[in-house]
Design an enzyme around this catalytic site. Structure first.
Site, PDB file in Angstrom:
ATOM      1  N   SER A   1     -93.937   3.369 -16.473  1.00 46.69           N
ATOM      2  CA  SER A   1     -92.829   2.996 -15.593  1.00 46.69           C
ATOM      3  C   SER A   1     -91.454   3.094 -16.246  1.00 46.69           C
ATOM      4  CB  SER A   1     -93.035   1.565 -15.077  1.00 46.69           C
ATOM      5  OG  SER A   1     -93.133   0.655 -16.160  1.00 46.69           O
TER       6      SER A   1
ATOM      7  N   ASP B   1     -85.731  -6.350 -14.022  1.00 44.38           N
ATOM      8  CA  ASP B   1     -86.818  -7.198 -13.540  1.00 44.38           C
ATOM      9  C   ASP B   1     -87.571  -7.779 -14.742  1.00 44.38           C
ATOM     10  OD1 ASP B   1     -88.726  -5.328 -14.451  1.00 44.38           O
ATOM     11  OD2 ASP B   1     -88.958  -4.386 -12.499  1.00 44.38           O
TER      12      ASP B   1
ATOM     13  N   HIS C   1     -88.546  -4.490 -17.019  1.00 44.52           N
ATOM     14  CA  HIS C   1     -87.817  -3.236 -17.145  1.00 44.52           C
ATOM     15  C   HIS C   1     -86.312  -3.443 -17.313  1.00 44.52           C
ATOM     16  CE1 HIS C   1     -91.483  -2.479 -14.719  1.00 44.52           C
ATOM     17  NE2 HIS C   1     -91.613  -1.503 -15.599  1.00 44.52           N
TER      18      HIS C   1
END
Length: 379
Positions: free
Chosen positions: A48, A337, A340
Site C-alpha cells: 500500500s 491514517d 500510512h
C-alpha cells in the site's frame, strides 16, 4: 502496508483468479516508435505504500481499500485508491523522471504500457500467506508482469521489449505485511533473533526470486525501499505494548540489514545489475525524532482515524461503533491514517530517494539510476 485482523496466517497460497480474470488483458495499440533503447519506463511492485489503485478492481474488504473520501483529497480531490491524502512515492519519482503518473495494471483503461505499469496492492506481501485472498501478493504481481511482457513482445518484438526493460526502472517495496501480519496471531512468534532472521530470509528469498525473473526478461535497473519503523505508527502506538514495539523494531532492522546484503550479492552475481537501495526506515525515523526540522508538528497521531492517536484504522468509514475523525490542518501531520504517511511526508521521502547521497540511498540514487545507460555495459 495495511494490516487487519485476519484468521490463521498459515494458509496455502490461493491464486487470486477472480482478480486476474476480472482485469481482462486488453490489447496494446503501440505507436510506431523508432527505438525502445531510449525509452525509459517505470514498473512498481509492492504494497500500500506504492499502490496506485489496483485494489479498486479486486474483491476485497474495506480494510484493503482507499477508494473513498477523504483519501486523495489533497492533490486529486477525489479518492484514487492510494493510501494517502494525495500522491505517493512512485508518483513523485515518475514526475522527477519526466514520466506521467504510472497507472494501476488492473485499471481497465490502462492498455498502453510504454511508460511502465504499477502492479502494487495494498496488503500485498512477498509471502503467499500475507493477507491471502484479500490482496495481490508478489507471485500474482509477477504473473501480471509476464502478461505485460508477452503483450509488449507481440507488438515490439523480443529484442525491442528487452531493450525497453533494460532501460526501465523496477521498484520493489515488500515486507511490511509479511512481518506485521503474524502478530495478529501471537506476539511470541519473533521472540528470538534466530526466528526473526529465518523469517526475514524467507521474505527476502521470495523477493530475490522475482528480481531474477525480471533480470532474465532484460531488467537491469532496480529500486528498493526498506521496511519502515513499525513501532512508531499511530496504530502501533495504540497497542501500547512494549513487546510489540521491541520485536517489530528488531524485525525491521534485521530485514533491512539482510535485504541490503542480498541485493549487494545479486549485484556481484548478475552482470549489469544496478540498484538504488533507499533507507526509507531512517528517513522516517529522522522525522519522527526531530519533526520540527522537517516541518511537522504531530507525528504520533494520524490525521484520519479514531480512538487514541487516531490509531484505529477506519479512515473514511465507520468500523464497529467508532466513527472516524479528520484533522483540520493536514500539513502539520506526518501520518494520514493509522499506517500510512501524508503526501507531504511521501514527497519528502521521494526527494531524498531521488537525489540523496550514499548514506540514504546506495549505490545509485534514483536520479542516477534513471539516467544510467545500461547499454554501456553491453558494449
Amino acid at each position: 502496508m495495511k494490516i487487519s485482523k485476519m484468521g490463521s496466517f498459515f494458509f496455502f497460497f490461493i491464486l487470486l483468479g477472480n482478480a486476474a480474470a476480472g482485469s481482462g488483458f486488453p490489447g496494446i495499440q503501440l505507436p510506431d516508435i523508432p527505438s525502445s533503447e531510449n525509452r525509459s519506463g517505470f514498473f512498481i511492485f509492492g504494497d500500500s505504500y506504492v499502490d496506485a489503485g489496483n485494489n479498486n478492481y479486486i474483491n476485497t474488504t474495506g480494510d484493503f481499500l482507499a477508494n473513498y473520501p477523504p483519501y486523495g483529497e489533497t492533490f486529486f480531490t477525489t479518492p484514487t485508491g492510494r493510501f494517502s491524502d494525495g500522491r505517493i512515492i512512485p508518483d513523485f519519482l515518475a514526475e522527477y523522471a519526466k514520466l506521467p503518473l504510472i497507472q494501476p495494471y488492473l485499471d481497465p483503461k490502462n492498455n498502453l504500457y510504454l511508460n511502465g505499469v504499477n502492479f502494487a496492492s495494498g496488503g500485498g506481501g512477498a509471502l503467499a500467506e500475507s493477507h491471502q485472498g484479500q490482496a495481490i501478493g508478489l507471485q500474482t504481481q509477477m504473473k501480471f508482469f509476464k502478461r505485460v511482457k508477452n503483450s509488449l513482445t507481440k507488438r515490439l518484438g523480443s529484442a525491442r521489449t528487452r531493450s525497453f526493460f533494460s532501460n526501465s526502472v523496477f521498484l520493489f517495496n515488500f515486507g511490511g505485511n509479511d512481518y506485521l501480519n503474524p502478530f495478529d496471531i501471537s506476539y511470541d512468534i519473533f521472540k528470538t533473533l534466530d526466528a526473526q532472521e529465518q523469517f526475514a530470509n524467507m521474505v527476502i528469498g521470495n523477493i530475490t526470486i522475482a528480481l531474477k525473473e525480471v533480470y532474465k526478461c532484460g531488467g537491469r535497473k532496480f529500486g528498493f525501499m526498506t521496511v519502515p519503523p513499525f513501532g512508531y505508527t499511530p496504530s502501533s502506538r495504540l497497542k501500547k505494548s512494549a513487546q510489540f514495539f521491541y520485536e517489530t523494531s528488531s524485525l525491521a532492522r534485521v530485514h533491512n540489514k539482510l535485504f541490503l546484503m542480498a541485493i549487494q550479492r545479486l549485484a556481484t552475481q548478475l552482470h549489469g545489475f544496478k540498484y538504488a537501495f533507499a533507507d526509507t526506515h531512517t528517513l522516517l525515523l529522522r522525522r519522527i525524532l526531530n519533526p520540527t526540522k522537517y516541518g511537522f508538528k504531530i507525528i504520533d497521531t494520524a490525521c484520519c482515524g479514531s480512538d487514541e492517536f487516531r490509531g484505529f484504522f477506519n479512515c473514511g468509514r465507520k468500523k464497529g461503533a467508532l466513527p472516524y475523525t479528520l484533522c483540520e490542518n493536514i500539513q502539520d501531520y506526518m501520518f494520514f491514517d493509522s499506517y500510512h504517511p501524508t503526501e507531504k511526508t511521501f514527497e519528502q521521502l521521494a526527494n531524498e530517494m531521488w537525489s540523496g547521497d550514499a548514506d540514504i540511498v546506495k549505490s545509485y540514487n534514483f536520479k542516477q539510476l534513471f539516467q544510467y545507460d545500461p547499454f554501456l555495459d553491453a558494449q
